[in-house]
Write a protein that holds these residues in place. Structure first.
Motif, PDB file in Angstrom:
ATOM      1  N   LYS A  11       0.811  -1.223   0.000  1.00 48.04           N
ATOM      2  CA  LYS A  11       0.000   0.000   0.000  1.00 48.04           C
ATOM      3  C   LYS A  11       0.840   1.268   0.000  1.00 48.04           C
ATOM      4  O   LYS A  11       0.445   2.270  -0.590  1.00 48.04           O
ATOM      5  CB  LYS A  11      -0.918   0.013   1.235  1.00 48.04           C
ATOM      6  N   SER A  35       1.970   3.141  -3.152  1.00 42.51           N
ATOM      7  CA  SER A  35       2.510   2.091  -4.026  1.00 42.51           C
ATOM      8  C   SER A  35       1.641   1.926  -5.270  1.00 42.51           C
ATOM      9  O   SER A  35       1.481   0.828  -5.801  1.00 42.51           O
ATOM     10  CB  SER A  35       2.613   0.767  -3.257  1.00 42.51           C
ATOM     11  N   HIS A  36       1.082   3.024  -5.717  1.00 45.21           N
ATOM     12  CA  HIS A  36       0.338   3.066  -6.967  1.00 45.21           C
ATOM     13  C   HIS A  36       0.653   4.380  -7.668  1.00 45.21           C
ATOM     14  O   HIS A  36       1.186   5.312  -7.054  1.00 45.21           O
ATOM     15  CB  HIS A  36      -1.173   2.914  -6.735  1.00 45.21           C
ATOM     16  N   TRP A  71       3.375  10.360 -10.019  1.00 44.51           N
ATOM     17  CA  TRP A  71       3.562   9.707  -8.714  1.00 44.51           C
ATOM     18  C   TRP A  71       3.920  10.764  -7.691  1.00 44.51           C
ATOM     19  O   TRP A  71       4.660  11.709  -7.986  1.00 44.51           O
ATOM     20  CB  TRP A  71       4.677   8.675  -8.823  1.00 44.51           C
ATOM     21  N   ASN A  81      -9.149   7.850  -8.628  1.00 43.27           N
ATOM     22  CA  ASN A  81      -8.816   6.542  -8.058  1.00 43.27           C
ATOM     23  C   ASN A  81      -9.014   5.386  -9.026  1.00 43.27           C
ATOM     24  O   ASN A  81      -8.271   4.405  -8.997  1.00 43.27           O
ATOM     25  CB  ASN A  81      -9.660   6.284  -6.806  1.00 43.27           C
ATOM     26  N   PHE A  84      -5.882   4.469 -10.974  1.00 42.49           N
ATOM     27  CA  PHE A  84      -4.614   4.150 -10.317  1.00 42.49           C
ATOM     28  C   PHE A  84      -4.090   2.800 -10.806  1.00 42.49           C
ATOM     29  O   PHE A  84      -4.841   1.837 -10.935  1.00 42.49           O
ATOM     30  CB  PHE A  84      -4.783   4.094  -8.799  1.00 42.49           C
ATOM     31  N   LEU A  85      -2.797   2.747 -11.062  1.00 43.25           N
ATOM     32  CA  LEU A  85      -2.121   1.505 -11.420  1.00 43.25           C
ATOM     33  C   LEU A  85      -1.488   0.963 -10.149  1.00 43.25           C
ATOM     34  O   LEU A  85      -0.513   1.512  -9.632  1.00 43.25           O
ATOM     35  CB  LEU A  85      -1.064   1.771 -12.490  1.00 43.25           C
ATOM     36  N   ASP A  86      -2.051  -0.113  -9.632  1.00 45.17           N
ATOM     37  CA  ASP A  86      -1.668  -0.617  -8.323  1.00 45.17           C
ATOM     38  C   ASP A  86      -0.596  -1.686  -8.445  1.00 45.17           C
ATOM     39  O   ASP A  86      -0.455  -2.336  -9.485  1.00 45.17           O
ATOM     40  CB  ASP A  86      -2.878  -1.189  -7.597  1.00 45.17           C
ATOM     41  N   THR A  87       0.159  -1.888  -7.357  1.00 41.66           N
ATOM     42  CA  THR A  87       1.204  -2.916  -7.348  1.00 41.66           C
ATOM     43  C   THR A  87       0.952  -3.964  -6.286  1.00 41.66           C
ATOM     44  O   THR A  87       1.797  -4.832  -6.068  1.00 41.66           O
ATOM     45  CB  THR A  87       2.601  -2.303  -7.096  1.00 41.66           C
ATOM     46  N   GLU A  98       4.452  -3.430 -13.310  1.00 42.99           N
ATOM     47  CA  GLU A  98       4.090  -2.323 -12.430  1.00 42.99           C
ATOM     48  C   GLU A  98       5.063  -2.218 -11.258  1.00 42.99           C
ATOM     49  O   GLU A  98       5.466  -1.110 -10.873  1.00 42.99           O
ATOM     50  CB  GLU A  98       2.656  -2.503 -11.906  1.00 42.99           C
ATOM     51  N   TYR A 253      -8.892   4.165  -1.035  1.00 44.83           N
ATOM     52  CA  TYR A 253      -7.993   5.312  -1.036  1.00 44.83           C
ATOM     53  C   TYR A 253      -8.575   6.461  -0.213  1.00 44.83           C
ATOM     54  O   TYR A 253      -7.848   7.170   0.491  1.00 44.83           O
ATOM     55  CB  TYR A 253      -7.717   5.762  -2.469  1.00 44.83           C
TER      56      TYR A 253
END
Length: 369
Positions: A11, A35-36, A71, A81, A84-87, A98, A253
């Motif tokens: 996160k 972390s996105h 970022w 939201n 968002f590209l999440d990891t 990612e 988020y």
């Protein structure tokens, strides 16, 4: 050599170097970022907002990807939201594209603090992984991502980071080294007893809860649950949406920001737009109590008996969101770690400093012989 401490969590990404140290006494600083990230063009046209406040968001570009990305700590303020590209992930996370982007952004973010010739830095990276990921395959994937030369462009300024060495340790050990060592990598005399203790580390992260036990600084047992703080966020969202459709746009988020900005005195509020304010204080408090009880139950099942435990350290970003008194009343010798959100990255940095000091001493001893 410059040491970078990287905690690339599910996160939050926590970063530490000698440039992130505060000059103020008794104050510690690191870098905490999500972390996105976003495709940069999803920010919209900034030219139409010339009178707006400047958000702490930067533009990142790597050599291995043709896209530009946004970022920064203020990413949630763009209210985008869904893009968002999440990891976050529990399987093969370190081999995803990612994650590779996030790791490179992190290296660039630390490098930009240095006044280096031609923006070129040679560094050693110390990082950690959850205990279940501390295996040959995952560690190899992570080293492959971080090792070698990286060129990252931040706001059209290019930085080259040559990572000469990557050291990966169990994530929980980072917190212990943060307690044991000072910023020069030297043992704090008042914490030297940790070297001979049985220490249980409860690390409440975004995606996981780690309950690891170290004996004489060696990892003895490890247990991992996939019920990190994102589970608490989901519980809050579920209860809020059950109250009515006005909560339909509430996301994880949003909850993360609400919990960071509120407290039990001021209350917790969801603002779907500037005209509407919805109080969720009671929901947050009830969910937090339940989450804390479930956490205590997990510790009990994992440890079964805590009679041999000398010290229990509660750490991670989630350590600030549980009912501390409930945990202290249930377990003896509990310590909630200061600066728990960045404790692991600080510990990685300090560990790197200690290893470098040891290597320097060996070189000096060899030269004298």
């Amino acid at each position: 050599m410059i040491i970078f401490g990287l905690d690339l969590g599910n996160k939050q990404t926590k970063l530490f170097s000698n440039k992130t140290l505060s000059n103020e006494e008794n104050k510690v600083e690191g870098k905490v970022l999500p972390s996105h990230f976003l495709y940069y063009d999803n920010l919209g046209n900034a030219d139409t907002a010339i009178f707006g406040n400047k958000l702490n968001i930067n533009k990142y570009k790597t050599e291995f990807d043709e896209e530009e990305y946004a970022w920064g700590p203020d990413l949630h303020k763009v209210h985008n939201n869904e893009n968002f590209l999440d990891t976050i992930g529990f399987e093969k996370r370190y081999s995803t594209h990612e994650f590779k982007l996030l790791a490179n952004f992190a290296l660039g973010e630390l490098a930009k603090d240095y006044d280096a010739e031609n923006n070129f830095l040679t560094v050693k990276v110390v990082t950690g992984v959850p205990s279940d990921d501390f295996n040959e395959s995952s560690v190899k994937d992570l080293i492959n991502v971080l090792d070698g030369r990286h060129t990252i462009t931040i706001d059209d300024i290019s930085y080259t980071i040559d990572v000469k060495e990557v050291q990966v340790i169990p994530q929980s050990v980072g917190t212990v080294y943060n307690e044991l060592l000072n910023n020069q990598g030297e043992i704090n005399p008042e914490k030297e007893h940790y070297l001979e203790e049985e220490i249980t580390v409860v690390d409440i992260g975004g995606g996981t809860i780690l309950i690891d036990t170290l004996k004489n600084m060696n990892l003895a047992t490890k247990t991992q649950f996939t019920t990190g703080i994102y589970t608490l966020y989901d519980m809050i969202i579920e209860r809020a949406k059950a109250k009515g459709s006005e909560y339909s746009s509430l996301t994880a988020y949003d909850v993360e920001v609400i919990l960071r900005e509120g407290d039990d005195t001021k209350g917790y509020f969801f603002k779907p737009n500037k005209n509407v304010t919805l109080e969720i204080t009671q929901i947050v408090q009830n969910v937090r109590k339940r989450y804390t009880k479930e956490l205590i139950n997990k510790i009990n099942k994992t440890k079964k008996s805590t009679s041999s435990t000398d010290t229990m350290l509660i750490t991670g970003g989630g350590a600030n969101l549980v009912e501390k008194d409930e945990i202290k009343n249930r377990f003896e010798f509990v310590l909630f770690v200061e600066n728990s959100e960045i404790a692991n990255s600080m510990g990685f940095f300090k560990y790197g400093m200690a290893v470098m000091n040891s290597e320097d001493e060996e070189v000096a001893a060899t030269a004298e012989e």
